[in-house]
Design an enzyme around this catalytic site. Structure first.
Site, mmCIF file in Angstrom:
data_model
loop_
_atom_site.group_PDB
_atom_site.id
_atom_site.type_symbol
_atom_site.label_atom_id
_atom_site.label_comp_id
_atom_site.label_asym_id
_atom_site.label_seq_id
_atom_site.Cartn_x
_atom_site.Cartn_y
_atom_site.Cartn_z
ATOM 1 N N MET A 40 59.962 58.656 4.574
ATOM 2 C CA MET A 40 60.276 59.321 5.841
ATOM 3 C C MET A 40 61.605 58.803 6.390
ATOM 4 S SD MET A 40 56.729 60.159 7.705
ATOM 5 C CE MET A 40 56.446 58.551 8.442
ATOM 6 N N HIS A 95 61.544 50.255 0.921
ATOM 7 C CA HIS A 95 61.918 51.509 0.259
ATOM 8 C C HIS A 95 62.894 51.223 -0.886
ATOM 9 C CE1 HIS A 95 61.270 53.034 4.561
ATOM 10 N NE2 HIS A 95 60.367 53.707 3.883
HETATM 11 P P1 AMP Z 1 57.445 55.671 4.664
HETATM 12 O O1 AMP Z 1 58.900 55.954 4.810
HETATM 13 O O2 AMP Z 1 56.929 54.698 5.665
HETATM 14 O O3 AMP Z 1 56.618 56.936 4.573
HETATM 15 O O4 AMP Z 1 57.254 54.959 3.269
HETATM 16 C C1 AMP Z 1 57.736 55.544 2.086
HETATM 17 C C2 AMP Z 1 57.225 54.760 0.906
HETATM 18 O O5 AMP Z 1 57.691 53.422 0.984
HETATM 19 C C3 AMP Z 1 55.692 54.691 0.861
HETATM 20 O O6 AMP Z 1 55.251 54.774 -0.482
HETATM 21 C C4 AMP Z 1 55.428 53.343 1.456
HETATM 22 O O7 AMP Z 1 54.202 52.773 1.027
HETATM 23 C C5 AMP Z 1 56.593 52.534 0.925
HETATM 24 N N1 AMP Z 1 56.820 51.359 1.762
HETATM 25 C C6 AMP Z 1 56.932 51.307 3.112
HETATM 26 N N2 AMP Z 1 57.066 50.036 3.531
HETATM 27 C C7 AMP Z 1 57.014 49.263 2.423
HETATM 28 C C8 AMP Z 1 57.074 47.851 2.189
HETATM 29 N N3 AMP Z 1 57.228 46.969 3.195
HETATM 30 N N4 AMP Z 1 56.990 47.416 0.918
HETATM 31 C C9 AMP Z 1 56.838 48.283 -0.105
HETATM 32 N N5 AMP Z 1 56.779 49.623 0.044
HETATM 33 C C10 AMP Z 1 56.869 50.108 1.292
#
Ligand code: AMP
Length: 284
Positions: free
Chosen positions: A29, A36
């Site tokens: 997102m 990320h």
């Molecule tokens: P988001 O932008 O929050 O929807 O996350 C996008 C992707 O990045 C998802 O697969 C999340 O699980 C992963 N993600 C978010 N935060 C972390 C983190 N601290 N460590 C590893 N992966 C992450």
């Protein structure tokens, strides 16, 4: 390279496949951080081209949630994603993803009903629907997700299995700051004091992990330990759930079997932020 049009993204991916490339997909997102970037870097090592999608998906936010104020910075995201090894950043508009008359939704079934599903009804329908759309638009061979959103990884794996997506799923560990706080785009909502208080989440996970490694197998005892550690460390935190469950199914038995894997799941509110975290433990 930035692609915003759905048809152009599909054509690009089709051409890459025809040329024999392995396409890695990292859905996000946006407002990218090191968590990320770790996904993008691994994808770049394992695939010949990498697509990072940046899309704040309105379908997965409840009416009183933070869709409007969710942090956004596409220019910076393009820079960070490219540095980490992304070939393309795909950033469609809401109007193109959900044009007038859009109606189809994917229901992931019971795995979506517990924990997050209780506090964010409809959330995983929105997630499953957008991820299915992104799969069809970007045509990846491998898709990368973070363990940070643990229940989401179970939902996606159900989606891939049940709908026969010909895609391999990779789940990578949660990236944390030095004090243990899991990186999250939503951490920008925390005041400096709350940022400090938020470290109790990781400490609670560690306490419970330790207890399990020491032989604790009773679910209620583990849940109480998680809850008490958070409440004692920071009374300002409002716990939505703090619970141990069977890692593969999210079932909640009275006792965890020796040799099984337990996931410790946390969701809390602190100030205006809603934070989640988790950890996996093997039961001795
Ligand atoms: P988001 O932008 O929050 O929807 O996350 C996008 C992707 O990045 C998802 O697969 C999340 O699980 C992963 N993600 C978010 N935060 C972390 C983190 N601290 N460590 C590893 N992966 C992450």
């Amino acid at each position: 390279m930035l692609i915003e049009a759905i048809a152009q993204m599909q054509q690009w991916s089709e051409a890459m496949r025809t040329q024999g490339n392995i396409i890695g997909l990292v859905p996000t997102m946006g407002f990218l951080h090191e968590g990320h970037c770790a996904l993008i870097k691994t994808a770049a090592q394992e695939c010949s081209v990498v697509i990072t999608t940046v899309f704040v998906n309105p379908l997965q936010f409840g009416p009183s949630e933070d869709f409007a104020r969710y942090p956004r910075d596409l220019e910076r995201d393009i820079q960070l994603a490219t540095q980490a090894g992304a070939t393309v950043v795909f950033a469609p508009t809401v109007e193109h993803m959900y044009p007038a008359g859009y109606a189809a939704m994917i229901d992931p079934g019971p795995i979506a009903e517990k924990f997050e599903g209780i506090f964010r009804p409809g959330h995983f329908r929105g997630v499953a629907t957008v991820v299915a759309k992104l799969f069809n638009i970007t045509k990846p061979h491998v898709a990368y997700f973070g363990q940070k959103d643990y229940q989401q990884t179970l939902v996606i794996s159900q989606l891939i299995r049940d709908l026969n997506f010909d895609i391999r799923m990779r789940v990578l560990p949660t990236v944390r700051q030095d004090d243990g706080l899991a990186l999250s785009s939503r951490n920008v909502y925390l005041s400096p004091q709350e940022r400090q208080q938020a470290t109790i989440l990781y400490r609670a996970l560690q306490e419970a992990e330790y207890a399990i490694r020491q032989g604790e197998r009773r679910r209620e005892t583990i849940n109480t330990l998680l809850r008490h550690t958070i409440e004692a460390g920071c009374p300002e935190i409002k716990i939505e759930y703090a619970a141990a469950a069977t890692a593969e199914t999210l079932e909640e038995p009275e006792f965890f079997a020796s040799g099984s894997r337990v996931v410790l799941l946390l969701a809390v509110r602190l100030g205006t932020a809603r934070l989640i975290d988790n950890s996996l433990v093997e039961v001795p």
